[in-house]
Design an enzyme around this catalytic site. Sequence first.
Site, short mmCIF file in Angstrom:
data_model
loop_
_atom_site.label_atom_id
_atom_site.label_comp_id
_atom_site.label_asym_id
_atom_site.label_seq_id
_atom_site.Cartn_x
_atom_site.Cartn_y
_atom_site.Cartn_z
N GLY A 184 -57.52 -0.60 -68.33
CA GLY A 184 -57.57 -1.74 -67.42
C GLY A 184 -57.28 -3.00 -68.22
N ARG A 216 -72.75 -15.42 -53.65
CA ARG A 216 -72.63 -14.05 -53.17
C ARG A 216 -73.97 -13.36 -52.93
NH1 ARG A 216 -67.71 -11.83 -57.08
NH2 ARG A 216 -66.10 -13.10 -56.11
#
Lengths: 637, 249, 229
Positions: free
Chosen positions: A42, A330
């Site tokens: 990644g 969040r």
Amino acid sequence: MALDAKIPSGPIAEKWSKHKFEMKLVNPANKRKYNIIVVGTGLAGASAAASLGELGYNVKAFCFQDSPRRAHSIAAQGGINAAKNYANDGDSIHRLFYDTVKGGDYRAREANVHRLAEVSCNIIDQCVAQGVPFAREYGGLLDNRSFGGAQVSRTFYARGQTGQQLLLGAYSALMKETAKGTVKMFPRREMLDLVVIDDKARGIIVRNLITGELERHEADAVLLATGGYGNVFYLSTNAIGSNVTAAWRAHKKGAFFANPCYTQIHPTCIPVHGDYQSKLTLMSESLRNDGRVWVPKKKGDTRAPKDIPESEREYYLENRYPSFGNLVPRDIASRNAKSVCDDGLGVGSTQMAVYLDFADAIKRLGRDSIEEKYGNLFEMYERITGEDPYATPMMIYPAVHYTMGGLWVDYNLQSTIPGMFVLGEANFSDHGANRLGASALMQGLADGYFVIPYTLGNYLATNKLEKVTTEHPEFVAAEAAQKEKIEKLLSIKGTRTVDSFHRELGMVMWDKCGMARTEEGLKEALVRIPQIRDEFWKNVTVTGSEGEFNQVLERAGRVADFLEFAETMVTDALNRKESCGGHFREESQTEEGEAKRDDENFCHVNAWEYQGVGMTPILHKEALSFENVPLTQRSYK
Amino acid sequence: MSQKINLKLKVWRQKNTSSSGNFETYKVTTDTDASFLEMLDVVNEELIVSGKEPIAFDHDCREGICGMCGAVVNGQPHGPQRKTTLCQLHMRKFKDGDSIVLEPFRARAMPVVKDLVVDRSAFDRVVQAGGYVSVKTGGVPDANAIAISKENSDLAMDAAQCIGCSACVAACPNASAMLFVSAKVSHLALLPQGQPERHSRAKQMVMQMDKEGFGNCSNEYECEAACPKGISVSNIARMNRDYLKAGLS
Amino acid sequence: MFKIHRLLSERSRSVTVSGLALILFLIFHLSGNLLIYKGPEAFNAYAHFLESLGTIKYIARIGLIGLFLTHMFFTVLVVKENIKARGKRYDVSKPVGKRSLATRLMPMSGTFILVYLIVHLLDYTLADHHTVASVMNGENLGLYGLVLNSFQTPWRVIFYVLAMGAIGMHLVHAIQSVCQTFGFNHPVYSKHIKRASVFIGVLIAVGFASIPLFINVVASCSTAASCAL
């Protein structure tokens, strides 16, 4: 064992520069004599492998997907932060540092965060040089936006596909080095074990997923960049293949696992709609800029949303948080959605959803304006749910998105096993208890491009590494152990599928160790998890054989690890009797129901040492000190 | 509203690259709100419980961006919905009683690994031939040192959106990889960073593509129609131009 | 320096280049053919002019044959490669795009053109222009007479018109395809190129096909005089 974070001395802004100078270097001619293994491709893994290849090291990179370009970094939508201050709105390295420490609810290591903020600017330069097509203004310079409630515009983005573009940039660098031969790429390989010789990480055992063969690879250092463990919940926004296996097996070989209970729940995801559901899809939280969140005031109100009059709607975020309204962070948005649904006010077929309504915004700005801003997201929503969000409110529910916990690393990103380094989401250090929007991409690339090339060199230059071969008894034993484990999985031939166990585990984790946690619930989970694990090892069925492409076997191995890891995660959540960031203990809240930190007793990192399956791990603490950002309670009222 | 539908699946089963393979039929009852891959999950769960080998298929992110999933559904790569990957295709696009034929993406350069899984490593090798800007980490100019027109930047982004799923190869009557290769060539050709290596890149990548055994482009534009990201064939023209220039210089 | 392997590596482009040259030849050919509307003198004078070129004529013929053979050779090579590139074929195949009929029928139109070409060469190019077949009402009108007489046969007219249809279709795909292969694709102009491609293809086909049709349907050739169009 005492945890030494190896934080350099000196003022915060000078630590990294000073440390870079003090670290030993490897002679350029000697670099090619060192073999480096990088697991995961990644953002962190690909950038590390490419950068180390450029320096002249002999790199082997591994990923379980068919190509390094598939890694789940690719799915990040929003953007990447950098303290460039291009917007002239008062941003600086110190402000990015400050915001990240505060956003992480004071559970991150200050020195690491400051270094992250320092190198953030280099990342943008690097990506642009690689040809990453960041959004631009008409004058031809880079565009920035404010993201995730930040008060400055420091987020660089490439439409809604920033992660994809950054990953393809790192992937192209990786391919460049592969062509040169400095990196050898091993796709469709899954790391099954870490090989430790003379207390140092010296190699890995991988399974070739096409042929089923077990392979041994030796190295002078092993880098894990294997991502997070969000799939312990079964349903998450992670890719189906994302797993904890590499990290967990390294943990079993001696690497401490830090803060596993810190998980981030993203508030704007498409709700669960059936028991066949395999994953949850995130929609950019930018939607909350114009959408209004509400539920019916009456329990079990099954009227269509348009038939519910204004007076019978509860705009709970706007009412409870008048100054931030729908734009609260969040964790707060997520917890409130859960609490209204728990009160029976949820909507949709499962009653586990809340409305995100654009009717007012469409009335105010016009449909065209909304379409221009969110057209792609609305299309995606309609593709998945079959409902038109222009005509009827969206339904959203929080979903597991990112894990702040990970393998414990010191300032040099080295784990408690010398020679094993951990990068990106797989480590724990930079986000504390809660990650800010657009910071994950920044951290992955910072670790890979700008931190590990220095700290790895220091390790190699200061440690005398004897030559080892893959015939070493440790390699032989590690491979034999993995072979035995695989044969065991295949021999059970029970009646339940791997997925059914994963789903069952996920339900327990979501209920007891999800958005809100209680001592009672966590203790229940500690009873349930071993039961599920025992049944798994008695009654799972794995079809096919070991010497072939076998996706069931792959998943069985991963779920077996989740079943062990989950217990440590719950143990950590139970131990941390405070609420902070993504970890909310109902016992620790303010009178208004907000998270209440306990800095006196919990201002530290929990790092767990493995003791055996089902055994309580040993807790080690790394104290955190906040010398540059004073400890305060967050408030968004 | 979701409902249950019954489908007949005819799926390509192939044990490994060297075995020959054949079609098998399965019956499945699925919810219309399920995605195509979730429907396959249901089939597989039933197969596993009855001790049979599940259908192997590649997939990962299941949100249409990783490029790992893909199969030919009733003769169309990624199925009947345009600009949609297989994981984002939902069963409400099908009717009760429908028959679905599922085949792997077929090209000699992308041999079948198992069932619907194919080996796309040829794509990586094409990128290795030149799909990058040869800069090293560090020592690069400030990100705002070069201005790039918004128009070119947007066009570059259009091309860079390619997810490398290989539906273009699967859809092309000639199994050509021109759309994939040209998307990468175009993305870098449109940016100042890509200029120094522009023509050699086009040449090297095309040569590698040919070496891998992909077919020739006959300008039929099936690739563009099948591309889940809507990559334009104008990128192919741009690559052809650069390739020609590389030959002339 | 000409290197055969270089050309071979450019097989796809070789098809395009030879095709483009053939299109130019077609335009030249058509402009000559249209002289038939001017009458026997003009048409035969044109034919004589070509005959009188001598060596140049043979060079041109060899060149044309070379072009045709190159076009065909590389097409066969490319098609063979393409079939090989697919490997195992799909059980079900349903085109996704909006491929025009012209595009889809390229192999068919191409094959038909080849058959037509052989017939056409035997009919006129390689035939003796001064036999009884050229005699109209007792007068030998050379190639002009040959053409007019031969198109009294309905099946020949049908065959020729169909062949011109095939050529037209082949061109409709080919012209825009040449532009794409040579790298010309533009958000605005490409649409016009596609239109122009259809226009030119149809124009050439209609131009050629008009001759047999006109001769057979419109012109009544009971007398040589009446056939002087």
